[in-house]
Design a protein around this motif. Structure first.
Motif, PDB file in Angstrom:
ATOM      1  N   PRO A 250      19.530  33.646  11.695  1.00  0.00           N
ATOM      2  CA  PRO A 250      18.574  33.954  10.619  1.00  0.00           C
ATOM      3  C   PRO A 250      17.819  32.725  10.130  1.00  0.00           C
ATOM      4  O   PRO A 250      16.652  32.838   9.721  1.00  0.00           O
ATOM      5  N   ILE A 251      18.456  31.554  10.199  1.00  0.00           N
ATOM      6  CA  ILE A 251      17.773  30.331   9.767  1.00  0.00           C
ATOM      7  C   ILE A 251      16.628  29.996  10.712  1.00  0.00           C
ATOM      8  O   ILE A 251      15.502  29.733  10.274  1.00  0.00           O
ATOM      9  N   ILE A 252      16.892  30.018  12.017  1.00  0.00           N
ATOM     10  CA  ILE A 252      15.853  29.667  12.976  1.00  0.00           C
ATOM     11  C   ILE A 252      14.773  30.746  13.029  1.00  0.00           C
ATOM     12  O   ILE A 252      13.603  30.449  13.300  1.00  0.00           O
ATOM     13  N   THR A 253      15.140  32.001  12.756  1.00  0.00           N
ATOM     14  CA  THR A 253      14.134  33.064  12.700  1.00  0.00           C
ATOM     15  C   THR A 253      13.163  32.793  11.557  1.00  0.00           C
ATOM     16  O   THR A 253      11.937  32.911  11.710  1.00  0.00           O
ATOM     17  N   ASN A 254      13.689  32.415  10.404  1.00  0.00           N
ATOM     18  CA  ASN A 254      12.853  32.085   9.260  1.00  0.00           C
ATOM     19  C   ASN A 254      11.953  30.885   9.556  1.00  0.00           C
ATOM     20  O   ASN A 254      10.753  30.893   9.222  1.00  0.00           O
TER      21      ASN A 254
ATOM     22  N   VAL B  46      24.117  23.688   4.593  1.00  0.00           N
ATOM     23  CA  VAL B  46      24.238  24.866   5.458  1.00  0.00           C
ATOM     24  C   VAL B  46      23.889  24.501   6.896  1.00  0.00           C
ATOM     25  O   VAL B  46      24.575  24.923   7.844  1.00  0.00           O
ATOM     26  N   GLN B  47      22.843  23.705   7.082  1.00  0.00           N
ATOM     27  CA  GLN B  47      22.459  23.308   8.437  1.00  0.00           C
ATOM     28  C   GLN B  47      23.529  22.443   9.099  1.00  0.00           C
ATOM     29  O   GLN B  47      23.848  22.630  10.282  1.00  0.00           O
TER      30      GLN B  47
ATOM     31  N   LEU C 167      30.680  31.178  17.756  1.00  0.00           N
ATOM     32  CA  LEU C 167      30.031  32.457  17.456  1.00  0.00           C
ATOM     33  C   LEU C 167      29.592  32.511  15.997  1.00  0.00           C
ATOM     34  O   LEU C 167      28.470  32.932  15.694  1.00  0.00           O
ATOM     35  N   LEU C 168      30.452  32.073  15.079  1.00  0.00           N
ATOM     36  CA  LEU C 168      30.083  32.045  13.663  1.00  0.00           C
ATOM     37  C   LEU C 168      28.890  31.122  13.448  1.00  0.00           C
ATOM     38  O   LEU C 168      27.977  31.435  12.680  1.00  0.00           O
ATOM     39  N   GLY C 169      28.881  29.998  14.155  1.00  0.00           N
ATOM     40  CA  GLY C 169      27.748  29.087  14.054  1.00  0.00           C
ATOM     41  C   GLY C 169      26.458  29.728  14.530  1.00  0.00           C
ATOM     42  O   GLY C 169      25.407  29.557  13.910  1.00  0.00           O
ATOM     43  N   ALA C 170      26.540  30.478  15.641  1.00  0.00           N
ATOM     44  CA  ALA C 170      25.347  31.161  16.161  1.00  0.00           C
ATOM     45  C   ALA C 170      24.859  32.236  15.202  1.00  0.00           C
ATOM     46  O   ALA C 170      23.655  32.434  15.027  1.00  0.00           O
ATOM     47  N   LEU C 171      25.803  32.945  14.578  1.00  0.00           N
ATOM     48  CA  LEU C 171      25.436  33.988  13.616  1.00  0.00           C
ATOM     49  C   LEU C 171      24.744  33.386  12.390  1.00  0.00           C
ATOM     50  O   LEU C 171      23.844  34.002  11.809  1.00  0.00           O
ATOM     51  N   LEU C 172      25.162  32.197  11.977  1.00  0.00           N
ATOM     52  CA  LEU C 172      24.509  31.522  10.861  1.00  0.00           C
ATOM     53  C   LEU C 172      23.168  30.929  11.288  1.00  0.00           C
ATOM     54  O   LEU C 172      22.200  30.937  10.524  1.00  0.00           O
ATOM     55  N   TYR C 173      23.123  30.420  12.503  1.00  0.00           N
ATOM     56  CA  TYR C 173      21.917  29.751  12.995  1.00  0.00           C
ATOM     57  C   TYR C 173      20.760  30.727  13.178  1.00  0.00           C
ATOM     58  O   TYR C 173      19.607  30.385  12.891  1.00  0.00           O
TER      59      TYR C 173
ATOM     60  N   ASN D 299      10.795  25.377  18.183  1.00  0.00           N
ATOM     61  CA  ASN D 299      11.491  26.369  17.371  1.00  0.00           C
ATOM     62  C   ASN D 299      11.670  27.681  18.126  1.00  0.00           C
ATOM     63  O   ASN D 299      12.704  28.345  17.993  1.00  0.00           O
ATOM     64  N   THR D 300      10.668  28.048  18.907  1.00  0.00           N
ATOM     65  CA  THR D 300      10.770  29.280  19.706  1.00  0.00           C
ATOM     66  C   THR D 300      11.862  29.140  20.763  1.00  0.00           C
ATOM     67  O   THR D 300      12.642  30.070  20.997  1.00  0.00           O
ATOM     68  N   MET D 301      11.938  27.972  21.398  1.00  0.00           N
ATOM     69  CA  MET D 301      13.000  27.735  22.383  1.00  0.00           C
ATOM     70  C   MET D 301      14.370  27.773  21.722  1.00  0.00           C
ATOM     71  O   MET D 301      15.332  28.317  22.282  1.00  0.00           O
ATOM     72  N   ALA D 302      14.471  27.206  20.512  1.00  0.00           N
ATOM     73  CA  ALA D 302      15.747  27.222  19.788  1.00  0.00           C
ATOM     74  C   ALA D 302      16.143  28.649  19.439  1.00  0.00           C
ATOM     75  O   ALA D 302      17.324  29.016  19.510  1.00  0.00           O
ATOM     76  N   TRP D 303      15.163  29.471  19.064  1.00  0.00           N
ATOM     77  CA  TRP D 303      15.435  30.872  18.731  1.00  0.00           C
ATOM     78  C   TRP D 303      15.970  31.614  19.953  1.00  0.00           C
ATOM     79  O   TRP D 303      16.945  32.369  19.865  1.00  0.00           O
ATOM     80  N   LEU D 304      15.359  31.390  21.103  1.00  0.00           N
ATOM     81  CA  LEU D 304      15.795  32.048  22.330  1.00  0.00           C
ATOM     82  C   LEU D 304      17.178  31.544  22.758  1.00  0.00           C
ATOM     83  O   LEU D 304      17.998  32.322  23.249  1.00  0.00           O
ATOM     84  N   ALA D 305      17.427  30.246  22.572  1.00  0.00           N
ATOM     85  CA  ALA D 305      18.745  29.690  22.920  1.00  0.00           C
ATOM     86  C   ALA D 305      19.830  30.303  22.045  1.00  0.00           C
ATOM     87  O   ALA D 305      20.930  30.620  22.527  1.00  0.00           O
ATOM     88  N   CYS D 306      19.541  30.489  20.766  1.00  0.00           N
ATOM     89  CA  CYS D 306      20.516  31.107  19.867  1.00  0.00           C
ATOM     90  C   CYS D 306      20.729  32.572  20.240  1.00  0.00           C
ATOM     91  O   CYS D 306      21.859  33.071  20.197  1.00  0.00           O
TER      92      CYS D 306
END
Length: 237
Positions: free
Chosen positions: A98-102, A75-76, A90-96, A118-125
């Motif tokens: 919930p994963i990065i939130t978890n 999945v990753q 966009l589909l990649g961001a939608l999948l990314y 991880n926080t920076m990745a969450w904000l980037a997504c």
């Protein structure tokens, strides 16, 4: 058209914002490809992390789930590939998301040092999702969208660029330096890192006992923190 949409459409036509969106897509994809391959190959993630570390317990248990562990890796990797392709970004961001939130909730829960990245990745997504606001708007709206006139873009003002990228810099600085004061006590990524914080602790002896609780006894983080919190009262006795 709302002020937000006016600014949004101007940003979409600006090369600086376009470049930042591409940077976010590549950075998020790169962060998932190696971690996904490790799982596909059934190797323990973060091999150097001690087994008695709170996050080490989690990785050990996750590795034992077998093909579920491999599934997470696929999945990753698929999510990363989708992010790299403009048509499927966009589909990649939608999948990314919930994963990065978890992952963010997990790393904050176990007080892991990687919470900053991880926080920076969450904000980037989150930025990428806002970047495709025009494509998500019909899905998120509860009302039937009305036909709107074509938007005529005009050059984006330097002021908005300064506000946005200045805000990005400020948020990154807050994440990097603010997280140093987020927790009074952390297990660290290894035993030595845990013990190094004890010299500046309000109760060095209790801090050392906390590290023993984590790395020598392998107890849950909450139990070790509870013992640390009770230590001042026990010391008075």
């Amino acid at each position: 058209m709302s002020k937000f949409e006016e600014i949004y459409h101007e940003a979409k036509s600006d090369k600086w914002f376009k470049g930042f969106a591409v940077f976010c897509r590549i950075a998020l994809a790169v962060s998932f490809i190696p971690t996904g391959i490790v799982k596909i190959l059934s190797q323990r993630f973060a091999e150097g992390l001690p087994h008695n570390n709170p996050l080490g317990h989690y990785f050990d248990a996750l590795l034992l789930t077998g093909y579920y562990y491999n599934f997470l890796g696929w999945v990753q990797v698929v999510t990363a590939i989708l992010l790299l392709i403009p048509r499927t970004a966009l589909l990649g961001a939608l999948l990314y998301f919930p994963i990065i939130t978890n992952i963010c909730v997990l790393t904050y829960a176990v007080r892991f040092d990687g919470t900053r990245m991880n926080t920076m990745a969450w904000l980037a997504c989150l930025f990428l999702l806002v970047w495709d606001y025009d494509r998500l708007k019909p899905v998120l709206s509860f009302k039937r969208p009305k036909a709107t006139a074509a938007v005529v873009s005009r050059p984006l003002g330097r002021r908005l660029r300064l506000v946005f990228f200045g805000g990005v810099f400020a948020v990154v600085a807050i994440i990097i330096f603010g997280t140093f004061y987020l927790f009074e006590l952390v297990p660290g990524n290894e035993e030595a890192e845990c013990r190094n914080q004890c010299a500046s602790s309000k109760n060095p002896a209790a801090c050392q006992a906390f590290c023993d609780c984590i790395y020598e006894k392998g107890q849950p983080l909450d139990s070790c923190l509870a013992n640390f919190d009770r230590a001042p009262d026990l010391r008075k006795k």
